[in-house]
Motif scaffolding. Structure first.
Motif, PDB file in Angstrom:
ATOM      1  N   ASP A   1       9.499  -2.840  -7.999  1.00 49.57           N
ATOM      2  CA  ASP A   1       8.331  -2.508  -7.187  1.00 49.57           C
ATOM      3  C   ASP A   1       7.525  -3.755  -6.851  1.00 49.57           C
ATOM      4  O   ASP A   1       7.024  -3.915  -5.718  1.00 49.57           O
TER       5      ASP A   1
ATOM      6  N   SER B   1       9.445  -5.670  -4.242  1.00 45.38           N
ATOM      7  CA  SER B   1       9.333  -5.017  -2.936  1.00 45.38           C
ATOM      8  C   SER B   1       7.978  -5.281  -2.308  1.00 45.38           C
ATOM      9  O   SER B   1       7.872  -5.573  -1.100  1.00 45.38           O
TER      10      SER B   1
ATOM     11  N   SER C   1      12.101   1.517  -0.629  1.00 48.26           N
ATOM     12  CA  SER C   1      10.675   1.309  -0.893  1.00 48.26           C
ATOM     13  C   SER C   1       9.960   0.659   0.278  1.00 48.26           C
ATOM     14  O   SER C   1       8.766   0.382   0.187  1.00 48.26           O
TER      15      SER C   1
END
Length: 474
Positions: free
Chosen positions: A390, A393, A436
């Protein structure tokens, strides 16, 4: 009803009342008590003892007069009523002191005629009089709305109202001329052999009297006099509303929505059945019963004993609440009495030693582009890798940068298998990043198989580190 019939009915009613009075005189007993407030008679019934301790079922017979007119008024297509006989049989179940259900079976005639302004019988058109024979079966609720109990505090007079519904079966007939009315000749509503309505006339082999079946709603009031505990005299008045316009043998085309009605004033006797020692629920006075129960000596003794038990419980509770050293634990449960004032104690009253709270470990910061580790012979992402992915991303999307994903494997298996496995691992990471929000064109994938190890493949610890994906940011 002629004068002779009236005399016979009156004589039978008087005889029945005298017989009931004699029975009452022979069976009623009176007891005296030092307390003048106690009700006379003895009974084992209790206020909250339930219906089983009472007599609740009764059968009644009644007779009286019928009329096409009601006490509350209303329109009628006839000017004068003829006195006619009505009679009935009732079956009642008393569900409570003030309410019961009653099945009524009634029969009789309702008659009327027309008179001119001088009071002479006459015919209006082809209507001089009518006579309708009827039978009905209804189920009603009976509500006792008031009582009179006199000195003995047992109800002696009940005032009641009734309302319900049922079916009425009747045969209407009409006298079409004054001569027919005077001679008692009536034309009946008729039906043919198939039950279809035909013309009004005298019944014959082809056309029989027509019986009309309609809904009837009885609403009435009455008063009940206690003769004995099991026998009562009922006087009442019932208004019956029919769901039709044929009962009075006169259909009004001007008012097709009009409905016929008739009334019944009656007197009769009601007999309550049940166990010999049980009181009649209809005559019970619950307030007087409760008053008597409060003066019962056994109850007084029980109340006194209960007060003693309550006092003992209060003393025991006070003992439980006693805390000599004031530490919040009662003496009965205090294992460490006389603790210093202000001490913090546990549930047993002993001083509580409080250990310092260890510091809460701070999790390591998440570093984007860190290596992603995999299980043996697997390309499935671990949930522990999601924070790093995450963060990676977010950085790629914020800067619009390009990244190369390099997939690796440990040395177990053939080189070809490890090359395919490393590519699958790199593609798993790419798929996550693209899902994502990272542009697929900004993510490149390259597989290296078991080459370029970062640890020794001869040990399990080293092989674990080599099962990885690394990033090269461009």
């Amino acid at each position: 009803m002629n004068y002779s019939t009236l005399k016979k009915t009156a004589a039978l009613s008087v005889a029945a009342l005298l017989t009931a009075g004699m029975v009452s005189a022979q069976t009623t007993t009176t007891t005296t008590s030092a307390d003048s407030t106690m009700s006379s008679g003895t009974t084992t019934a209790k206020v909250f003892g339930g219906r089983g301790q009472y007599k609740t079922f009764s059968i009644g017979v009644n007779a009286g007069v019928t009329s096409p007119f009601l006490a509350i008024g209303g329109t009628n297509e006839w000017t004068n009523a003829d006195v006619s006989l009505g009679y009935g049989l009732s079956f009642r179940s008393q569900l409570a002191h003030s309410f019961g259900l009653q099945l009524d079976l009634h029969g009789g005639k309702v008659r009327a005629h027309n008179e001119d302004a001088a009071g002479n019988p006459t015919a209006f058109g082809n209507r001089a009089g009518y006579s309708t024979k009827f039978y009905s079966a209804t189920l009603s609720g009976v509500v006792n709305v008031a009582t009179i109990d006199y000195i003995r505090r047992k109800n002696a007079i009940n005032f009641f109202i009734t309302a319900g519904g049922g079916l009425s079966f009747y045969q209407p007939s009409v006298a079409t001329s004054l001569a027919d009315y005077n001679s008692g000749t009536y034309q009946f509503y008729r039906s043919d052999a198939n039950g279809n309505p035909t013309s009004i006339g005298i019944p014959d082999a082809t056309n029989k009297k027509r019986t009309v079946k309609e809904l009837v709603i009885p609403i009435g009031v009455g008063v009940k006099f206690k003769l004995t505990d099991a026998v009562a005299l009922n006087l009442g008045y019932t208004m019956n509303f029919l769901d039709g316009n044929n009962f009075d043998a006169s259909y009004s085309a001007a008012k097709p929505q009009a409905r016929d009605k008739y009334s019944y004033g009656y007197g009769g006797l009601e007999f309550t059945l049940g166990g010999k020692g049980k009181p009649n629920l209809d005559w019970v006075n619950p307030v007087a019963m409760m008053y008597d129960e409060l003066y019962d000596e056994t109850l007084r003794q029980e109340v006194a004993a209960l007060k003693v038990r309550v006092t003992n419980v209060e003393n025991a509770v006070n003992d439980l609440k006693k805390d000599s050293d004031g530490d919040g634990v009662s003496d009965q449960f205090d294992k460490c009495p006389n603790t210093p004032a202000g001490s913090v104690v546990d549930g047993s009253g002993c001083v509580l030693v409080i250990n310092p709270i260890p510091p809460i470990p701070v999790p390591d910061p998440v570093i984007p582009y860190s290596n992603i580790q995999f299980e043996f012979d697997s390309s499935v992402l671990r949930t522990s890798s999601y924070p790093v992915l995450d963060a990676t991303s977010a950085d790629l999307r914020a800067k619009g940068a390009t990244v190369q994903i390099n997939g690796y494997a440990s040395s177990e298996g053939t080189p070809a298998h490890n090359m395919s496995l490393s590519r699958d691992r790199a593609n798993s990471v790419k798929t996550y990043l693209v899902n994502s929000g990272v542009a697929a064109s900004n993510v490149k994938v390259k597989a290296y198989g078991e080459t370029n190890p970062i640890a020794d493949n001869s040990t399990e610890e080293g092989r674990v580190q080599n099962r990885r994906v690394s990033f090269i940011k461009k």
